[in-house]
Each structure stands twice: as C-alpha cells, then as structure tokens.
Design an enzyme around this catalytic site. Structure first.
Site, mmCIF file in Angstrom:
data_model
loop_
_atom_site.group_PDB
_atom_site.id
_atom_site.type_symbol
_atom_site.label_atom_id
_atom_site.label_comp_id
_atom_site.label_asym_id
_atom_site.label_seq_id
_atom_site.Cartn_x
_atom_site.Cartn_y
_atom_site.Cartn_z
ATOM 1 C CE LYS A 57 -4.421 0.664 -0.021
ATOM 2 N NZ LYS A 57 -5.513 -0.243 -0.447
ATOM 3 C CG ASP B 162 -7.107 2.898 -1.351
ATOM 4 O OD1 ASP B 162 -7.502 1.727 -1.344
ATOM 5 O OD2 ASP B 162 -7.243 3.642 -0.361
#
Ligand code: 2IT
Length: 447
Positions: free
Chosen positions: A124, A164
């Site tokens: 991430k 995201d």
C-alpha cells in the site's frame, strides 16, 4: 501461537498505531486455532514475520500550487509481503494518511490478494496530500512529483500500485505519464487502473463495486435470500460506491441512501441512472460534498447534514467509503431499523464493536478483504493482459471477475462454516488468505 504476547510486543513497539494493531489482532484471533495445528508454522515464526512489512519507503513530495506557493507533503510505499507474488496494492491520497494507516492497509491487502486466487503479494502507498478543493492542474503536478520519487521502487515484477481513496483513473494517468518519461519505457505493467485505450482494463473502475455485489449475492443466496427488491444504504460516492450502485440497481435492489463527509442523501424512490452518472461529476469536482446530489436532483433526493447512511431504514448496508466508518452505535441503529445484512466494501469499514454486534445478533456480515477483493482481482487480470499484450472485452473480464468472487465466497465458507451451518466470514476470509501466504513463506525458507 500466543496472540496476547505478540499483540503486547507490537503495542510497545508501535504505540499509537491503533488501526494497524486492530487489523493484526483480528487476523491473529481468527487464525490461532488453525495455526496451532501446524507446529511447522510456529517453528518458522511465520506470524512474527508476517506482521512486519518487508520494507517501507518514505519520501518528500514538493510541488507548486496554483498560487505559485511551494507545498510539501510526505509520500510512502509499504511493501508488505511478497510470498505469493510481486507487491500489489493501491495508492491513497488523503489528509489523514500516516504510516500506520498504510501499514494496516498493506497487511489487509496481503490476505485479500491471497483470496483472489491470483499470484499477488501485498502493498500500500500514498500521501497526506489532500485532494479536496484542488484544481485539476494541482492534482497533475502533485501526481508527477509523487511519481518522481516512487518510480524507483516499482516495476511489473516488483511492485504494481493502483488507485485507492483519492486516486482514480485521472491520477493513475498523470502518474503513468511521469513514469514513462522517467523510465523511458512504455511499460504498462507498472500500474493498474490505466485508461482503456492505453493498457487498462475497461472494467477496472467498476470492478470493486461489481465484485462486492457478486459476493453479496452469493452470501444472500446461501442464506436463502434474494437481493431483488431489497433496500440498500451505501456510504461514499467515489469509484467504489459508483460501481456498487450500478450493480445493485441492475440486480433489482433499491439504493435509498448515499452519504458523504457532510451528511446523508435520502433517495426514497431509489437511485436513478442519471444520479449514478452524476456521482462521477461529484468525484471529479473534488468538493467532497454529497449535498451536491440533492442540489442537482431536488425532486428525488433530500439532504440532511451530519447524518450517516446508517440512519436510514434498509435491508442491506454497504459501507463503501473509509475505515471505521460504521460504529457499534450505527450497527444498533441499523438493526433497530430492520437491517439484516452488512457487507463491508471499504477496507476495515466497520469498527470491531460493530462486527461483534452484527455477529451476535444474527445479522449477516462479511469483511472488506473478501467483499472488495474484486477490485484488486481485476487489477490482477489487467496485469495478465499487459504481460501477454492482449486485451479482453468488458464482458470477458466481468465473467472472470464473477468467477473469482464465487471462488472467494466458497473459500470463506470452506474455512468459516460453523457447526450450526452459519458462516463466520471474518474467520473464513482470514484463514483462507493466511494459509496460502503462510504455506508459501514456509516453502521459501527463512528470509
Ligand atoms: O484496497 C484495494 O484493494 C485497492 N485499493 C485496489 C488495489 C489494486 O491493486 O487494485
């Protein structure tokens, strides 16, 4: 495995990283029983290794705003686990981004990606850059400055970022443009969520929402229910909420509420196609106000400031916005208003108290890492297309996505079925993902 001991050590080592600790605790509690049946896991200290990211990159991102002022943000990429494939996971632009937030997301991503059936490790990244109120030019300049550092850390067999919260097709485009310039290579495999004309999957923008509804259909089907005619509440109005609204409507459900940071929009007649299209305009405006929907469609939608989507009577709740967005009090209010199912679409969208409340009150519940895995799964399909220089139609990708979501549901049932025949989807998803990653780590030795 001694969950308490490991948690105590992590609490001392990472004080204040509450979201990360919350994510780790949930997984450890779910897998403890299975883990203890495998002494070889304990011997190789699989869990102790798994809870630490492989590496974390932190970098300064400096850019110039529209007024000519110099701005500085911090960028991160957390490469969490590469046991089953190259690092894979989104980039989040949000003012509240911290290393702890990205650590929890990277940890969750590792298990989610394992569930997809595709070979992808977990990662991430992101920045504390706040897209709210920024112009298109500012977004472009920030994305370019961010990639100026990130490009050294990524690659098609190394680490493949995607979107995201705060990062959609537009941002991926600006980042890809800069990557191409720096690397002097047309290397489509380096990012997913690209535009359909330059290596992207035509289905990717809608895939998380579509996949979430396919999973929900499976869950309802197993419980003897049908989604057609159900009233649904959805939080958010980004890509994920947009895809979820589109598919929910298509399947005959009625989306009667959407929400934003400013409040809720009640839509008594159910969301229309025009309203779903307008969600894209709202997202692109960077205003971050759901009230705009009621202003645009005053006859169909009514806005109330300060309220959440969970205050509206529905059958099914689909959190699609941000972590911890649904509290135990919200869960109680949902139940009091007749809700009987919650499929978490946002990563860790429900607080632990809310999940416990759902589970102990017979409300069907499934966690984000299973429900939202269709997004990254479709990214995995995009990687396959890029690596083999082919392009699948939207229909072909949709069929593969549907098959993957059915497989994820089946894996949750396999590992989460309880003696009374019900399914603990939290346990099922965690164990299924864990077993795959743990086995791969074991087979690859102590590294
Ligand atoms: O949370 C997620 O799974 C994503 N943001 C998508 C990640 C990806 O690589 O498509």
């Amino acid at each position: 495995m001694k969950t308490q001991e490991i948690m105590a050590r992590l609490q001392v080592k990472y004080p204040g990283e509450s979201e990360y600790l919350q994510a780790v605790q949930e997984v450890l509690e779910s897998v403890e029983e299975v883990y203890n049946r495998h002494p070889e896991f304990e011997k190789a200290k699989i869990v102790e290794r798994m809870v630490e990211p492989d590496r974390i990159f932190t970098f300064r991102v400096t850019w110039v705003d529209d007024k000519g002022e110099v701005q500085t943000n911090t960028g991160y990429r957390i490469q969490f686990n590469s046991a089953i494939g190259p690092y894979k996971g989104g980039i989040r632009f949000h003012k509240a981004v911290t290393p702890s937030m990205l650590k929890f997301l990277g940890f969750e991503q590792t298990f989610k990606n394992a569930l997809t059936t595709l070979p992808m490790g977990g990662a991430k990244g992101g920045s504390d850059f706040d897209p709210v109120g920024k112009s298109n030019d500012e977004i472009m300049r920030f994305c370019q400055a961010f990639m100026y550092e990130l490009w050294q850390c990524i690659g098609p067999d190394q680490d493949i970022p995607a979107g995201d919260v705060g990062v959609g097709g537009r941002e991926i485009g600006y980042m890809y443009g800069m990557y191409k310039k720096l690397a002097r290579q047309y290397n489509t495999g380096v990012l997913t969520g690209k535009g359909a004309t330059w290596g992207g999957s035509i289905l990717r923008p809608k895939a998380t929402g579509f996949g979430a509804l396919y999973f929900t259909q499976n869950l309802l089907h197993r419980a003897g229910k049908d989604i057609a005619g159900c009233k649904v509440a959805i939080s958010g109005f980004g890509n994920v909420a947009w895809g979820a609204c589109t598919k929910a409507k298509e399947l005959g459900a009625k989306v009667v509420a959407i929400s934003g940071p400013d409040g809720v929009c009640r839509i008594p007649g159910g969301i229309t196609s025009e309203m779903i299209d307008y969600m894209l305009v709202m997202r692109a405006s960077n205003r971050n106000k759901v009230e705009d929907m009621a202003v645009k469609f005053p006859e169909l939608a009514e806005f109330e400031a300060g309220k959440k989507a969970w205050s509206v009577p529905v059958d099914i709740a689909l959190p699609c916005a941000f972590q911890n967005e649904l509290s135990e009090d919200d869960a109680r209010e949902l139940k009091a208003n007749g809700c009987w199912c919650c499929c978490e679409v946002s990563n860790m969208g429900c607080q632990p108290g809310a999940i416990k409340f759902f589970q102990s009150n017979g409300i069907l519940f499934a966690p984000g890492k299973a429900v939202n895995a269709g997004g990254v799964a479709t990214s995995g399909l995009e990687m396959t297309q890029n690596a083999s220089h082919i392009s699948w139609s939207g229909k072909e990708v949709d069929e593969k996505l549907h098959f993957i979501m059915d497989s994820i549901h089946a894996a949750c049932v396999k590992y989460g079925e309880q003696p009374d025949g019900s399914v603990d989807y939290v346990k099922g998803a965690n164990i299924a993902g864990f077993m795959k990653v743990a086995t791969a780590m074991l087979e690859q030795g102590i590294i």
